[in-house]
Design a protein around this motif. Structure first.
Motif, PDB file in Angstrom:
ATOM      1  N   SER A  11       0.828  -1.206   0.000  1.00 32.65           N
ATOM      2  CA  SER A  11       0.000   0.000   0.000  1.00 32.65           C
ATOM      3  C   SER A  11       0.866   1.261   0.000  1.00 32.65           C
ATOM      4  CB  SER A  11      -0.967   0.003   1.187  1.00 32.65           C
ATOM      5  OG  SER A  11      -0.242   0.018   2.396  1.00 32.65           O
ATOM      6  N   ILE A  12       1.987   1.221   0.684  1.00 33.71           N
ATOM      7  CA  ILE A  12       2.886   2.380   0.717  1.00 33.71           C
ATOM      8  C   ILE A  12       3.528   2.584  -0.652  1.00 33.71           C
ATOM      9  CG2 ILE A  12       4.990   3.316   1.749  1.00 33.71           C
ATOM     10  CD1 ILE A  12       4.165   1.608   4.264  1.00 33.71           C
ATOM     11  N   ARG A  13       3.944   1.494  -1.276  1.00 33.93           N
ATOM     12  CA  ARG A  13       4.530   1.602  -2.610  1.00 33.93           C
ATOM     13  C   ARG A  13       3.500   2.095  -3.628  1.00 33.93           C
ATOM     14  NH1 ARG A  13       9.538  -0.870  -2.161  1.00 33.93           N
ATOM     15  NH2 ARG A  13       9.655  -2.359  -0.464  1.00 33.93           N
ATOM     16  N   ALA A  14       2.249   1.664  -3.497  1.00 32.73           N
ATOM     17  CA  ALA A  14       1.187   2.140  -4.394  1.00 32.73           C
ATOM     18  C   ALA A  14       0.964   3.633  -4.189  1.00 32.73           C
ATOM     19  CB  ALA A  14      -0.100   1.362  -4.144  1.00 32.73           C
ATOM     20  N   TYR A  15       0.954   4.084  -2.939  1.00 31.77           N
ATOM     21  CA  TYR A  15       0.825   5.516  -2.657  1.00 31.77           C
ATOM     22  C   TYR A  15       1.951   6.298  -3.318  1.00 31.77           C
ATOM     23  CZ  TYR A  15       1.557   9.888  -0.230  1.00 31.77           C
ATOM     24  OH  TYR A  15       1.791  11.208   0.033  1.00 31.77           O
ATOM     25  N   ARG A  16       3.174   5.811  -3.173  1.00 28.71           N
ATOM     26  CA  ARG A  16       4.325   6.521  -3.740  1.00 28.71           C
ATOM     27  C   ARG A  16       4.261   6.560  -5.263  1.00 28.71           C
ATOM     28  NH1 ARG A  16       9.788   4.799  -0.827  1.00 28.71           N
ATOM     29  NH2 ARG A  16      10.425   6.853  -1.550  1.00 28.71           N
ATOM     30  N   LEU A  17       3.720   5.530  -5.866  1.00 33.97           N
ATOM     31  CA  LEU A  17       3.653   5.451  -7.313  1.00 33.97           C
ATOM     32  C   LEU A  17       2.483   6.265  -7.880  1.00 33.97           C
ATOM     33  CD1 LEU A  17       4.809   4.067  -9.871  1.00 33.97           C
ATOM     34  CD2 LEU A  17       3.133   2.268  -9.501  1.00 33.97           C
ATOM     35  N   ILE A  18       1.320   6.189  -7.224  1.00 30.20           N
ATOM     36  CA  ILE A  18       0.102   6.774  -7.787  1.00 30.20           C
ATOM     37  C   ILE A  18      -0.223   8.152  -7.207  1.00 30.20           C
ATOM     38  CG2 ILE A  18      -2.382   6.441  -8.057  1.00 30.20           C
ATOM     39  CD1 ILE A  18      -1.734   3.369  -7.967  1.00 30.20           C
ATOM     40  N   LEU A  19      -0.294   8.267  -5.895  1.00 29.68           N
ATOM     41  CA  LEU A  19      -0.777   9.503  -5.277  1.00 29.68           C
ATOM     42  C   LEU A  19       0.308  10.535  -4.998  1.00 29.68           C
ATOM     43  CD1 LEU A  19      -3.385   8.102  -2.766  1.00 29.68           C
ATOM     44  CD2 LEU A  19      -3.803   9.219  -4.948  1.00 29.68           C
ATOM     45  N   SER A  20       1.477  10.106  -4.619  1.00 30.79           N
ATOM     46  CA  SER A  20       2.516  11.041  -4.212  1.00 30.79           C
ATOM     47  C   SER A  20       2.872  12.078  -5.287  1.00 30.79           C
ATOM     48  CB  SER A  20       3.766  10.277  -3.782  1.00 30.79           C
ATOM     49  OG  SER A  20       4.741  11.162  -3.295  1.00 30.79           O
ATOM     50  N   PRO A  21       2.956  11.706  -6.559  1.00 34.81           N
ATOM     51  CA  PRO A  21       3.245  12.737  -7.557  1.00 34.81           C
ATOM     52  C   PRO A  21       2.148  13.810  -7.651  1.00 34.81           C
ATOM     53  CG  PRO A  21       3.685  10.570  -8.464  1.00 34.81           C
ATOM     54  CD  PRO A  21       3.017  10.368  -7.136  1.00 34.81           C
ATOM     55  N   TRP A  22       0.909  13.446  -7.365  1.00 31.25           N
ATOM     56  CA  TRP A  22      -0.199  14.406  -7.428  1.00 31.25           C
ATOM     57  C   TRP A  22      -0.265  15.278  -6.187  1.00 31.25           C
ATOM     58  CZ3 TRP A  22      -2.746  15.105 -11.844  1.00 31.25           C
ATOM     59  CH2 TRP A  22      -2.661  14.101 -12.792  1.00 31.25           C
ATOM     60  N   VAL A  23       0.048  14.699  -5.034  1.00 28.96           N
ATOM     61  CA  VAL A  23      -0.010  15.436  -3.767  1.00 28.96           C
ATOM     62  C   VAL A  23       1.160  16.403  -3.660  1.00 28.96           C
ATOM     63  CG1 VAL A  23       0.035  15.171  -1.255  1.00 28.96           C
ATOM     64  CG2 VAL A  23      -1.246  13.560  -2.640  1.00 28.96           C
ATOM     65  N   GLY A  24       2.288  16.001  -4.161  1.00 28.32           N
ATOM     66  CA  GLY A  24       3.480  16.831  -4.074  1.00 28.32           C
ATOM     67  C   GLY A  24       4.424  16.329  -3.001  1.00 28.32           C
ATOM     68  N   TYR A  25       5.588  16.907  -2.968  1.00 28.82           N
ATOM     69  CA  TYR A  25       6.618  16.475  -2.026  1.00 28.82           C
ATOM     70  C   TYR A  25       6.805  17.557  -0.970  1.00 28.82           C
ATOM     71  CZ  TYR A  25       7.392  13.284  -5.855  1.00 28.82           C
ATOM     72  OH  TYR A  25       7.216  12.341  -6.834  1.00 28.82           O
ATOM     73  N   HIS A  26       5.940  17.552   0.017  1.00 31.27           N
ATOM     74  CA  HIS A  26       5.966  18.587   1.045  1.00 31.27           C
ATOM     75  C   HIS A  26       6.104  17.996   2.439  1.00 31.27           C
ATOM     76  CE1 HIS A  26       4.800  21.405  -2.034  1.00 31.27           C
ATOM     77  NE2 HIS A  26       3.776  20.634  -2.349  1.00 31.27           N
ATOM     78  N   CYS A  27       6.845  16.927   2.569  1.00 33.05           N
ATOM     79  CA  CYS A  27       6.978  16.290   3.880  1.00 33.05           C
ATOM     80  C   CYS A  27       7.827  17.174   4.792  1.00 33.05           C
ATOM     81  CB  CYS A  27       7.609  14.905   3.747  1.00 33.05           C
ATOM     82  SG  CYS A  27       7.439  13.933   5.248  1.00 33.05           S
ATOM     83  N   ARG A  28       7.402  17.266   6.051  1.00 33.55           N
ATOM     84  CA  ARG A  28       8.081  18.099   7.040  1.00 33.55           C
ATOM     85  C   ARG A  28       9.311  17.406   7.622  1.00 33.55           C
ATOM     86  NH1 ARG A  28       4.970  22.081   8.992  1.00 33.55           N
ATOM     87  NH2 ARG A  28       5.903  21.983  11.048  1.00 33.55           N
TER      88      ARG A  28
END
Length: 86
Positions: A11-28
């Motif tokens: 599920s984490i790898r799917a998030y990184r592949l599918i959703l993360s590019p759309w959400v953006g890279y804004h991790c604190r």
């Protein structure tokens, strides 16, 4: 990696592949929450690693802290022997 940890990592790898590019890279934090979760699952297994990942995601909010937050090292079991104790 335990079987449960392996399943949770999908599920984490799917998030990184599918959703993360759309959400953006804004991790604190560094490493990112998804990388932290993968490392926690690898080091601690499905249950404890999943708990550590959930706690980290809960801390990642606008009012939380930021900075370097590595995955804690697993504690050695009391029955394990080191080379120093022999």
């Amino acid at each position: 990696m335990t079987p449960l940890a392996h399943i949770l990592s999908w599920s984490i790898r799917a998030y990184r592949l599918i959703l993360s590019p759309w959400v953006g890279y804004h991790c604190r934090y560094h490493p990112t929450c998804s990388q932290y979760a993968l490392e926690a699952l690898e080091k601690h297994g499905g249950i404890k690693g999943g708990w550590l990942a959930a706690k980290r995601i809960a801390r990642c909010n606008p009012w939380g802290q930021c900075g370097h937050d590595p995955v804690p090292e697993p504690k050695s079991s009391p029955n394990s022997r080191t080379a120093d104790s022999e």
